[in-house]
Scaffold this active site. Structure first.
Site, short mmCIF file in Angstrom:
data_model
loop_
_atom_site.label_atom_id
_atom_site.label_comp_id
_atom_site.label_asym_id
_atom_site.label_seq_id
_atom_site.Cartn_x
_atom_site.Cartn_y
_atom_site.Cartn_z
N HIS A 195 5.96 -8.72 -4.14
CA HIS A 195 5.77 -7.27 -4.01
C HIS A 195 4.47 -7.02 -3.28
O HIS A 195 3.44 -7.63 -3.59
CB HIS A 195 5.73 -6.64 -5.41
CG HIS A 195 5.35 -5.18 -5.39
ND1 HIS A 195 4.09 -4.74 -5.76
CD2 HIS A 195 6.06 -4.08 -5.06
CE1 HIS A 195 4.05 -3.41 -5.66
NE2 HIS A 195 5.22 -3.00 -5.23
N HIS A 214 -0.91 -0.74 2.37
CA HIS A 214 -0.38 0.05 1.26
C HIS A 214 -0.74 1.50 1.56
O HIS A 214 -1.91 1.90 1.44
CB HIS A 214 -0.98 -0.41 -0.07
CG HIS A 214 -0.21 0.05 -1.25
ND1 HIS A 214 -0.71 0.01 -2.53
CD2 HIS A 214 1.04 0.57 -1.36
CE1 HIS A 214 0.19 0.48 -3.37
NE2 HIS A 214 1.26 0.83 -2.68
#
Length: 618
Positions: free
Chosen positions: A148, A194
């Protein structure tokens, strides 16, 4: 007896050896090193298989391996031969004696040599080290080692983005790499970061090149790149060019848009696969019809995916945005090029998406336009609570990906077993989140030779005689009892400083055992504490009844008792119960980050008691 790879230790040396610790800087306290004796089981086995002699030859060792250790057809995929036993003897003796001495005195293994063999995890490890699962089933029939936010070096908010954690993950055997794609500041290229955080970006092309260079370092089976796409169509076209130029013939994509079923890992060896949500179909229509078919904004799309009042949708706190679709209103005003996006769309082999009329309907009916569904750990818990068998049925034909909730800012992980028991193939973990949950992930993917693909148990891929599927909530009967006898441990004195555990004395070790699996199987136990000993001998046996051994993990942790503070960490490992080899085995230990300790290990015996084998399905 002291285990020493380089030389023999005389009895006089053993009796003279001791550990010295300074007390309050004014006097020295000495602790005698106890002579390292083989367990009684090992002595008895040696006496029996050496026919009462002082040495065990190759034929006798082969007999021991087959009969006592159960190695009949499980070593290197073939039968245990006398020649193989002879090679083991040669390796053990080379570790203990100089070559000239070996040539002149070789008679076989002495009891001391035999103990060294049993304590050598490379020669006598606890699990099968080769790929041995059927690799010809469709891709959805496997648990897949999944990362992830694979580019993050630390926390989810402010750490650096880099290709280094991607390289480390691939070298460890991770098969699914996640990349979040965003336009750079000038909107003419693509970064990986991110989004909407303080994480520093890394160029996409750097990540792609690192993936190509390291994709098959640990496993020949396919690497899947999941893209969380926040790009305009012109940048999507640029991604398509980057991907095709970087991977070339390694890139797999189907010739037709809808596959009847996924190919197998065996068919996809040394291939790279893209998975994301395809751009909206309005790009394939004419300009005159685009008003009725244009994309909703991300906010509107979320409302469409999970209708008002639904309890099945993503939790607002999950933090992860599902793969974004092309949104012409989100860019700098440039229009969507008509030819660019179909090229990008064509490269997507595993299509992802959201259920349009609630999750339950998607699970019951299935959706033709995607083959992968992403749920947060919280959404999974709710779905499992309400309709677990529907999840299992869905994963028999489709891929289910689970990801951590958004509040895990420190890159911690979640309990993965609930996802595996419901058939989820991609249980996405923060590989930089070094916690006990990640130890479980390491344990699961030590299965099948560490290749990153673990064949799901048949009860998760098949239907029963009445078309029923596995119900994770249904009680099961005990299928096996695992007996674990923890004999002893050694090697810490070579991996840690003399005062690492205790300033004034040798360590006080004990071992903790956990079974992690379906709720009925979860259990724990621990040995007694052995005081002031670098080579503790426990010789204790524990029994664990297990209803679903196919999903159970054995987690082992060594601790050092501390009266005044938290007990110190002395190493850990996690092993799949279904892969454990019976007999006396050397168990290597790992540090908190999953790196193998050089010398510390346990000597353990595994035994299985089979119960009445009642099929889980019908």
């Amino acid at each position: 007896m002291k285990l020493d790879r380089d030389r023999k230790v005389s009895g006089a040396e053993k009796s003279m050896e001791s550990h010295s610790y300074k007390m309050f800087m004014c006097f020295t306290r000495k602790f005698k090193i106890n002579e390292f004796q083989p367990p009684s089981d090992v002595r008895e086995a040696f006496a029996i298989y050496a026919n009462g002699g002082a040495y065990m030859n190759a034929a006798q060792l082969r007999h021991f391996l087959v009969e006592f250790q159960g190695e009949d057809q499980r070593v290197d995929g073939g039968h245990v031969s006398e020649a193989m036993a002879e090679r083991i003897i040669q390796q053990v003796l080379h570790r203990r004696r100089h070559l000239s001495e070996l040539i002149s005195t070789h008679q076989g293994l002495s009891l001391e040599d035999f103990l060294l063999f049993l304590f050598s995890d490379d020669l006598n490890g606890p699990i099968i080290t080769q790929v041995h699962h059927d690799m010809t089933a469709p891709l959805q029939h496997y648990f897949i080692y999944t990362g992830h936010n694979s580019y993050l070096t630390g926390n989810q908010l402010s750490s650096d983005c880099s290709d280094v954690p991607i390289i480390k993950a691939l070298q460890r055997g991770v098969r699914v790499i996640e990349l979040d794609l965003w336009p750079n500041s000038s909107k003419d290229n693509i970064n990986v970061l991110h989004g909407r955080t303080l994480t520093t970006p890394v160029p996409l092309i750097k990540c792609l090149k690192s993936i190509k260079e390291n994709a098959f370092a640990a496993s020949p089976y396919p690497v899947i790149i999941t893209l969380e796409d926040h790009l305009t169509p012109d940048l999507q076209a640029k991604v398509a060019n980057m991907v095709t130029q970087t991977f070339g013939e390694l890139l797999y994509y189907p010739e037709t848009e809808s596959l009847e079923q996924f190919p197998s890992p065996e068919q996809l060896k040394y291939r790279v696969i893209l998975s994301t949500k395809p751009p909206k179909e309005y790009l394939e229509t004419t300009e005159s019809k685009d008003k009725g078919n244009t994309l909703q904004s991300k906010k509107d799309s979320s409302k469409e995916d999970f209708p008002a009042g639904s309890t099945e949708g993503p939790d607002p706190s999950d933090g992860e945005q599902d793969e974004e679709e092309c949104d012409p209103s989100s860019s700098d005003g440039r229009s969507c090029p008509m030819a660019a996006v179909p090229q990008y769309k064509r490269l997507i082999a595993i299509r992802a998406g959201n259920p349009k009329n609630g999750l339950k309907e998607a699970l019951d009916i299935g959706i033709d336009k995607f083959r992968r569904l992403s749920l947060s750990e919280q959404s999974l818990e709710r779905a499992a609570s309400n309709y677990g068998s529907h999840l299992v049925r869905f994963t028999q034909k489709n891929i289910l990906r689970i990801y951590p909730k958004g509040s895990r800012i420190g890159s911690s992980n979640y309990q993965p077993m609930i996802a595996w028991t419901h058939g989820a193939q991609m249980v996405a973990f923060n590989m930089q989140g070094y916690d006990k949950c990640l130890w479980l992930m390491h344990g699961m993917f030590r299965s099948n030779g560490g290749c990153g693909y673990v064949k799901k148990p048949d009860f998760l891929t098949l239907k029963g005689p009445n078309n029923e599927v596995f119900d994770p909530k249904a009680p099961q009967q005990v299928k096996k009892t695992l007996k674990v006898r923890v004999y002893m441990g050694d090697g810490w004195q070579m991996d840690f400083s003399k005062t690492h555990f205790d300033t004034f004395s040798p360590p006080d070790f004990y071992t903790k055992l956990y079974i992690v699996g379906v709720a009925a199987d979860c259990a724990k136990n621990k040995t007694k504490i052995i005081e002031d000993d670098w080579a503790p001998v426990w010789d204790e046996e524990f029994s664990f009844p297990i209803t679903v051994p196919e999903l159970a993990l054995l987690r082992i942790e060594v601790r050092e008792y501390d009266m005044s503070e938290k007990d110190d960490f002395g190493g850990q490992t996690c092993l799949p119960v279904s892969e454990l080899k019976p007999g006396v085995r050397a168990i290597p230990l790992f540090d908190r980050k999953g790196k193998k300790l050089q010398s510390a290990r346990l000597l353990v015996r595994f035994q299985f008691v089979d119960h009445v084998d009642i099929p889980i399905l019908g």
